[in-house]
Write an enzyme that holds these catalytic residues in place. Sequence first.
Site, short mmCIF file in Angstrom:
data_model
loop_
_atom_site.label_atom_id
_atom_site.label_comp_id
_atom_site.label_asym_id
_atom_site.label_seq_id
_atom_site.Cartn_x
_atom_site.Cartn_y
_atom_site.Cartn_z
N LYS A 227 0.85 -1.15 0.05
CA LYS A 227 -0.09 -0.01 -0.10
C LYS A 227 0.90 1.43 -0.16
O LYS A 227 1.60 1.65 1.09
CB LYS A 227 -0.92 0.14 1.16
N ASP A 232 -2.29 10.02 3.90
CA ASP A 232 -3.57 9.77 3.71
C ASP A 232 -4.45 10.85 4.72
O ASP A 232 -4.50 10.95 5.88
CB ASP A 232 -4.07 8.46 4.66
N LYS A 239 -9.75 12.99 8.10
CA LYS A 239 -9.33 12.64 9.24
C LYS A 239 -9.29 13.73 10.33
O LYS A 239 -9.06 15.01 9.73
CB LYS A 239 -8.22 12.09 9.35
N ASP A 250 1.58 6.32 5.71
CA ASP A 250 0.59 5.42 5.06
C ASP A 250 1.14 4.76 3.72
O ASP A 250 0.50 3.83 3.25
CB ASP A 250 -0.58 5.99 4.85
N ASP A 309 -12.13 7.40 3.48
CA ASP A 309 -10.88 7.18 4.51
C ASP A 309 -10.54 5.57 4.08
O ASP A 309 -9.59 5.11 4.79
CB ASP A 309 -11.08 7.53 5.66
N GLU A 311 -9.35 3.96 1.82
CA GLU A 311 -8.96 4.23 0.53
C GLU A 311 -7.78 2.90 0.32
O GLU A 311 -7.55 2.72 -0.97
CB GLU A 311 -8.27 5.52 0.31
N ARG A 313 -7.81 -0.57 0.73
CA ARG A 313 -8.33 -1.56 0.05
C ARG A 313 -8.61 -1.34 -1.26
O ARG A 313 -8.91 -1.99 -2.30
CB ARG A 313 -9.51 -2.02 0.88
N1 BES Z 1 -4.48 4.46 6.95
C1 BES Z 1 -5.74 4.31 7.67
C2 BES Z 1 -5.35 3.14 8.36
C3 BES Z 1 -4.60 3.62 9.92
C4 BES Z 1 -4.84 4.57 10.64
C5 BES Z 1 -3.45 2.71 10.00
C6 BES Z 1 -4.16 4.98 11.86
C7 BES Z 1 -2.76 2.99 11.20
C8 BES Z 1 -3.08 4.18 11.89
C9 BES Z 1 -6.73 3.85 6.72
O1 BES Z 1 -6.72 4.30 5.40
C10 BES Z 1 -7.93 4.06 7.13
O2 BES Z 1 -8.26 5.07 7.36
N2 BES Z 1 -8.87 3.26 7.77
C11 BES Z 1 -10.01 3.35 8.49
C12 BES Z 1 -11.03 2.46 7.66
C13 BES Z 1 -12.46 2.72 8.04
C14 BES Z 1 -12.83 3.92 7.31
C15 BES Z 1 -13.39 1.75 7.55
C16 BES Z 1 -9.96 3.22 9.82
O3 BES Z 1 -9.20 2.01 10.20
O4 BES Z 1 -10.45 3.78 10.60
ZN ZN Z 2 -4.81 5.02 4.48
ZN ZN Z 3 -7.64 6.01 5.21
#
Ligand code: BES
Ligand code: ZN
Ligand code: ZN
Length: 459
Positions: A227, A232, A239, A250, A309, A311, A313
């Site tokens: 990834k 992000d 966020k 990220d 967010d 994104e 996947r």
């Molecule tokens: N990059 C983030 C995941 C992340 C956040 C990894 C903080 C490590 C620390 C990812 O893109 C994300 O924002 N995921 C969301 C998914 C949700 C919107 C379904 C999450 O984990 O909150």
């Molecule tokens: Zn992310």
């Molecule tokens: Zn994200």
Amino acid sequence: MSEYLTCKGYDTATPIHTVSTEGLSAWLETLTPAQFKWVKNNKFKGNKNETLKIAGSGGELAAVAIGLGSDDSLADPWALASAVKSLPEGNYRLHEDNDQKLTPIVWALAQYKFDRYLQKKNDSGAVLVLKNEGQLAEITAVISGITMVRDLINTPTCDMGPSHLSAVMKDLSDKYGADFTETVGDDLLAKGYNTIHAVGRAAVNQPRLLDMVWGCADAPKVTLVGKGVCFDTGGLDLKPSSGMRIMKKDMGGAAHTLGLAQLIMETGLDVRLRLLIPAVENNISGDAFRPGDIIKTYKGDTVEVDNTDAEGRLVLCDCLTLASEDKPDLMLDFATLTGAARVAMGPSIVPFFTDGDVLAYDLSQCSEEENDPVWRMPLYAPYAPGLKSNCADLNNMGSGPFGGAIMAALFLKHFVDEPEKWVHFDVYAWNMSDLPGRPKGGEAMGLRAVYAYLKGRFG
Ligand code: BES
Ligand code: ZN
Ligand code: ZN
């Protein structure tokens, strides 16, 4: 070669005595009367992080004693790390039979400092002299791989956007004679990589799919997918600033795959390696993708964007379909995919998902042997219907707040042809605070365990 390791000058290197609290009295008996007195007067007890320099009869530095704490904590391979950082410049060798195979790696990683933007550069220079020359090349390759991961993650997005990641892969390809291609901007649409385009199109630094191939065409095929979300923001589902603060990391998954690819090529594993990185910035502009948008994936299935967010996947799913096309013997993806993985495992244990039971077992064994924690989580099929959408083939997140790491992994699995040959690692790629040998900031996690697995299978 690592600047902190060598094989030259073993006999003239300063010996290091690693002393536990229980081993103190036996060690004291090996000293000269003057040294004995010096140790006593300095109240050296063998406690963790204690360091004592010992002079020889001519006043020269004759030895260094490093406390390891009680024997119970000897299993901690990082115990040496804090002491190493405080050693003066010079060559050292381990006096006792310190057979911890991690010691040289800990030695080098402990002295890491991200100094690219500092006027005062890292000046630590404690060099460990190894007896066994055979080890040096491989250990050095592991250290360079991990250092590369740390440097890539720590570099801020202004200097590590999609185009910079592309340059990193290009350089790596040139160095090892691999083939490098990339698909940039609107060309992504022409080839059907619509998810990568949708996530990255709002950023000035254009989205791209990076592709590198190395090794003999008839060797077992190993494909890595990382990834590469260089930043992000969360997209329109922005966020909060606290959550956004460290999102330069990220692209940690991409960094892991680049570091691992370098390690595989440097040590010459007998594989046909492919590395795919969707490199994007999840940013916002008038052209940003929106919640509710429906994207046609490279596989052909449509995905509704429930949350911009989620994104990671999206950019990964097109890569996983593409990767499946050449039927790899093993496919590994690394991604900083969910906050939920951290809730489940904390920051240091990397959860992994696979349908391959033997693969999972072997990986867990390597993890334990390498002291590099990864832990299997389930691709629980009954949760998969939670990814249904009313108006598209799939939704990009589950309907409720629970099981976020599993839901994300199930989403990815949908795009993988042979999930028993695939492993998804949901890495944090970050140390929240300084730990011995693991400074705050970007970190490689699970990389040594995975490399040990690859070496066992293809080495
Ligand atoms: N990059 C983030 C995941 C992340 C956040 C990894 C903080 C490590 C620390 C990812 O893109 C994300 O924002 N995921 C969301 C998914 C949700 C919107 C379904 C999450 O984990 O909150
Ligand atoms: Zn992310
Ligand atoms: Zn994200």
